[in-house]
Design a protein around this motif. Structure first.
Motif, PDB file in Angstrom:
ATOM      1  N   ILE A 147      82.446 -24.006   3.669  1.00 29.78           N
ATOM      2  CA  ILE A 147      83.228 -22.944   3.029  1.00 29.78           C
ATOM      3  C   ILE A 147      82.274 -21.816   2.656  1.00 29.78           C
ATOM      4  O   ILE A 147      81.160 -22.070   2.189  1.00 29.78           O
ATOM      5  N   TYR A 148      82.723 -20.585   2.838  1.00 31.70           N
ATOM      6  CA  TYR A 148      81.929 -19.447   2.385  1.00 31.70           C
ATOM      7  C   TYR A 148      82.040 -19.387   0.867  1.00 31.70           C
ATOM      8  O   TYR A 148      83.106 -19.138   0.312  1.00 31.70           O
ATOM      9  N   ASP A 149      80.927 -19.645   0.196  1.00 33.57           N
ATOM     10  CA  ASP A 149      80.900 -19.755  -1.264  1.00 33.57           C
ATOM     11  C   ASP A 149      80.520 -18.407  -1.873  1.00 33.57           C
ATOM     12  O   ASP A 149      79.378 -17.964  -1.766  1.00 33.57           O
ATOM     13  N   GLN A 150      81.483 -17.782  -2.519  1.00 28.04           N
ATOM     14  CA  GLN A 150      81.252 -16.480  -3.133  1.00 28.04           C
ATOM     15  C   GLN A 150      80.661 -16.591  -4.534  1.00 28.04           C
ATOM     16  O   GLN A 150      80.346 -15.574  -5.142  1.00 28.04           O
ATOM     17  N   THR A 151      80.493 -17.818  -5.036  1.00 33.39           N
ATOM     18  CA  THR A 151      79.952 -17.989  -6.388  1.00 33.39           C
ATOM     19  C   THR A 151      78.443 -18.201  -6.388  1.00 33.39           C
ATOM     20  O   THR A 151      77.831 -18.198  -7.451  1.00 33.39           O
ATOM     21  N   THR A 152      77.852 -18.403  -5.223  1.00 33.15           N
ATOM     22  CA  THR A 152      76.398 -18.582  -5.160  1.00 33.15           C
ATOM     23  C   THR A 152      75.727 -17.221  -5.014  1.00 33.15           C
ATOM     24  O   THR A 152      76.324 -16.259  -4.569  1.00 33.15           O
ATOM     25  N   ARG A 153      74.481 -17.173  -5.401  1.00 31.32           N
ATOM     26  CA  ARG A 153      73.681 -15.951  -5.248  1.00 31.32           C
ATOM     27  C   ARG A 153      72.456 -16.278  -4.438  1.00 31.32           C
ATOM     28  O   ARG A 153      71.611 -17.023  -4.912  1.00 31.32           O
ATOM     29  N   PRO A 154      72.327 -15.797  -3.212  1.00 32.11           N
ATOM     30  CA  PRO A 154      73.304 -14.954  -2.524  1.00 32.11           C
ATOM     31  C   PRO A 154      74.504 -15.773  -2.047  1.00 32.11           C
ATOM     32  O   PRO A 154      74.425 -16.995  -1.892  1.00 32.11           O
ATOM     33  N   GLN A 155      75.598 -15.084  -1.783  1.00 33.02           N
ATOM     34  CA  GLN A 155      76.776 -15.744  -1.245  1.00 33.02           C
ATOM     35  C   GLN A 155      76.430 -16.292   0.134  1.00 33.02           C
ATOM     36  O   GLN A 155      75.706 -15.650   0.899  1.00 33.02           O
ATOM     37  N   LYS A 156      76.928 -17.500   0.421  1.00 33.39           N
ATOM     38  CA  LYS A 156      76.598 -18.115   1.706  1.00 33.39           C
ATOM     39  C   LYS A 156      77.534 -19.274   1.999  1.00 33.39           C
ATOM     40  O   LYS A 156      78.317 -19.691   1.140  1.00 33.39           O
ATOM     41  N   MET A 157      77.429 -19.788   3.204  1.00 33.79           N
ATOM     42  CA  MET A 157      78.192 -20.967   3.597  1.00 33.79           C
ATOM     43  C   MET A 157      77.594 -22.194   2.908  1.00 33.79           C
ATOM     44  O   MET A 157      76.375 -22.346   2.882  1.00 33.79           O
ATOM     45  N   LYS A 158      78.470 -23.035   2.362  1.00 35.74           N
ATOM     46  CA  LYS A 158      78.044 -24.278   1.706  1.00 35.74           C
ATOM     47  C   LYS A 158      78.969 -25.395   2.171  1.00 35.74           C
ATOM     48  O   LYS A 158      80.152 -25.164   2.458  1.00 35.74           O
ATOM     49  N   MET A 159      78.433 -26.605   2.204  1.00 36.81           N
ATOM     50  CA  MET A 159      79.277 -27.757   2.503  1.00 36.81           C
ATOM     51  C   MET A 159      80.025 -28.163   1.241  1.00 36.81           C
ATOM     52  O   MET A 159      79.465 -28.158   0.148  1.00 36.81           O
ATOM     53  N   TYR A 160      81.294 -28.497   1.426  1.00 39.45           N
ATOM     54  CA  TYR A 160      82.149 -28.954   0.337  1.00 39.45           C
ATOM     55  C   TYR A 160      82.759 -30.296   0.718  1.00 39.45           C
ATOM     56  O   TYR A 160      83.138 -30.510   1.876  1.00 39.45           O
ATOM     57  N   ILE A 161      82.884 -31.161  -0.275  1.00 39.49           N
ATOM     58  CA  ILE A 161      83.454 -32.499  -0.093  1.00 39.49           C
ATOM     59  C   ILE A 161      84.867 -32.489  -0.666  1.00 39.49           C
ATOM     60  O   ILE A 161      85.067 -32.128  -1.830  1.00 39.49           O
ATOM     61  N   CYS A 162      85.832 -32.913   0.114  1.00 42.94           N
ATOM     62  CA  CYS A 162      87.218 -32.969  -0.353  1.00 42.94           C
ATOM     63  C   CYS A 162      87.421 -34.185  -1.257  1.00 42.94           C
ATOM     64  O   CYS A 162      87.098 -35.312  -0.875  1.00 42.94           O
ATOM     65  N   LEU A 163      87.931 -33.926  -2.443  1.00 45.58           N
ATOM     66  CA  LEU A 163      88.367 -35.014  -3.321  1.00 45.58           C
ATOM     67  C   LEU A 163      89.868 -35.225  -3.176  1.00 45.58           C
ATOM     68  O   LEU A 163      90.334 -36.337  -3.011  1.00 45.58           O
ATOM     69  N   ASP A 164      90.609 -34.124  -3.272  1.00 47.33           N
ATOM     70  CA  ASP A 164      92.067 -34.200  -3.181  1.00 47.33           C
ATOM     71  C   ASP A 164      92.583 -32.872  -2.630  1.00 47.33           C
ATOM     72  O   ASP A 164      92.602 -31.871  -3.346  1.00 47.33           O
ATOM     73  N   PHE A 165      92.990 -32.879  -1.386  1.00 47.97           N
ATOM     74  CA  PHE A 165      93.447 -31.654  -0.735  1.00 47.97           C
ATOM     75  C   PHE A 165      94.650 -31.045  -1.459  1.00 47.97           C
ATOM     76  O   PHE A 165      94.720 -29.843  -1.667  1.00 47.97           O
ATOM     77  N   ASP A 166      95.602 -31.888  -1.862  1.00 44.26           N
ATOM     78  CA  ASP A 166      96.815 -31.388  -2.501  1.00 44.26           C
ATOM     79  C   ASP A 166      96.524 -30.657  -3.813  1.00 44.26           C
ATOM     80  O   ASP A 166      97.198 -29.692  -4.153  1.00 44.26           O
ATOM     81  N   ARG A 167      95.536 -31.112  -4.540  1.00 40.49           N
ATOM     82  CA  ARG A 167      95.155 -30.458  -5.797  1.00 40.49           C
ATOM     83  C   ARG A 167      94.133 -29.341  -5.569  1.00 40.49           C
ATOM     84  O   ARG A 167      93.829 -28.597  -6.482  1.00 40.49           O
ATOM     85  N   GLY A 168      93.567 -29.271  -4.371  1.00 40.81           N
ATOM     86  CA  GLY A 168      92.527 -28.279  -4.088  1.00 40.81           C
ATOM     87  C   GLY A 168      91.193 -28.650  -4.708  1.00 40.81           C
ATOM     88  O   GLY A 168      90.365 -27.787  -4.961  1.00 40.81           O
ATOM     89  N   TRP A 169      90.949 -29.940  -4.918  1.00 41.42           N
ATOM     90  CA  TRP A 169      89.732 -30.421  -5.587  1.00 41.42           C
ATOM     91  C   TRP A 169      88.627 -30.707  -4.587  1.00 41.42           C
ATOM     92  O   TRP A 169      88.811 -31.481  -3.644  1.00 41.42           O
ATOM     93  N   PHE A 170      87.473 -30.100  -4.842  1.00 34.60           N
ATOM     94  CA  PHE A 170      86.307 -30.258  -3.983  1.00 34.60           C
ATOM     95  C   PHE A 170      85.047 -30.381  -4.814  1.00 34.60           C
ATOM     96  O   PHE A 170      85.020 -29.999  -5.984  1.00 34.60           O
ATOM     97  N   LEU A 171      83.988 -30.894  -4.188  1.00 37.30           N
ATOM     98  CA  LEU A 171      82.645 -30.930  -4.755  1.00 37.30           C
ATOM     99  C   LEU A 171      81.738 -30.159  -3.802  1.00 37.30           C
ATOM    100  O   LEU A 171      81.896 -30.234  -2.586  1.00 37.30           O
ATOM    101  N   ARG A 172      80.774 -29.457  -4.354  1.00 37.72           N
ATOM    102  CA  ARG A 172      79.814 -28.699  -3.540  1.00 37.72           C
ATOM    103  C   ARG A 172      78.604 -29.585  -3.238  1.00 37.72           C
ATOM    104  O   ARG A 172      78.161 -30.356  -4.082  1.00 37.72           O
ATOM    105  N   ILE A 173      78.060 -29.452  -2.043  1.00 36.33           N
ATOM    106  CA  ILE A 173      76.814 -30.137  -1.690  1.00 36.33           C
ATOM    107  C   ILE A 173      75.670 -29.155  -1.884  1.00 36.33           C
ATOM    108  O   ILE A 173      75.708 -28.030  -1.388  1.00 36.33           O
ATOM    109  N   ASN A 174      74.668 -29.595  -2.635  1.00 35.28           N
ATOM    110  CA  ASN A 174      73.473 -28.789  -2.896  1.00 35.28           C
ATOM    111  C   ASN A 174      72.233 -29.533  -2.435  1.00 35.28           C
ATOM    112  O   ASN A 174      72.212 -30.766  -2.398  1.00 35.28           O
ATOM    113  N   THR A 175      71.195 -28.782  -2.155  1.00 32.68           N
ATOM    114  CA  THR A 175      69.913 -29.383  -1.808  1.00 32.68           C
ATOM    115  C   THR A 175      69.277 -30.014  -3.043  1.00 32.68           C
ATOM    116  O   THR A 175      68.718 -31.097  -2.972  1.00 32.68           O
ATOM    117  N   LYS A 176      69.395 -29.328  -4.170  1.00 35.10           N
ATOM    118  CA  LYS A 176      68.734 -29.783  -5.397  1.00 35.10           C
ATOM    119  C   LYS A 176      69.740 -30.353  -6.387  1.00 35.10           C
ATOM    120  O   LYS A 176      70.940 -30.129  -6.276  1.00 35.10           O
TER     121      LYS A 176
END
Length: 120
Positions: A10-39
Motif C-alpha cells: 500500500i502507498y503509505d502517506q503517513t510515512t516520511r517520506p511517503q512510500k510503498m509499505k507492506m501491510y498485513i490484513c487482520l480483517d478486511f471487512d473492518r479495514g484492519w491492517f498492520l504495517r510491516i517495518n524493518t525496525k
C-alpha cells in the motif's frame, strides 16, 4: 476480498517520506491492517523472520496497533500488485498478546482480535 494475514503493498502517506509499505490484513471487512517495518518502532512490534515468511526481503517487524485502511486503497493495492504473501500463522499469538497489552487499543477491539486470532 482478503483473508487473515494476507500481505499487500500500500502507498503509505503517513510515512516520511511517503512510500510503498507492506501491510498485513487482520480483517478486511473492518479495514484492519498492520504495517510491516524493518525496525522495531515506532510502536511495539512482533519480529517476523524471512525464514518463516519467504515473501520478505529481510527479517522485519509487524507493527502493532490497528491501522484502518480505506477499502478503495486496499482494492487499488490488490489490483496493482495482488497479494504478495501470507504472514505465517505462528505469529498469531504474539500479535494478539501485543495488542492485548496496549492501553490504546479499545476493549471492544481487543475482544474482536481475540476472535480473529484465536487458534480455533
Amino acid at each position: 476480498m482478503l483473508s487473515l494475514f494476507d500481505v499487500i503493498w500500500i502507498y503509505d502517506q503517513t510515512t516520511r517520506p511517503q512510500k510503498m509499505k507492506m501491510y498485513i490484513c487482520l480483517d478486511f471487512d473492518r479495514g484492519w491492517f498492520l504495517r510491516i517495518n524493518t525496525k522495531n518502532y515506532p510502536r511495539p512490534s512482533v519480529a517476523i523472520s524471512k525464514e518463516q515468511n519467504p515473501f520478505l526481503d529481510h527479517d522485519s517487524h509487524a507493527e502493532c496497533g490497528i491501522l484502518e485502511v480505506d477499502e478503495y486503497e486496499v482494492e487499488d493495492a490488490v489490483q496493482r500488485g495482488g497479494v504478495v504473501g501470507k504472514l505465517n500463522l505462528v505469529h498469531r499469538t504474539a500479535i494478539l498478546e501485543a495488542h492485548l497489552a496496549m492501553p490504546i487499543v479499545r476493549e471492544r477491539d481487543k475482544a474482536a482480535l481475540r476472535e480473529l486470532l484465536s487458534d480455533a
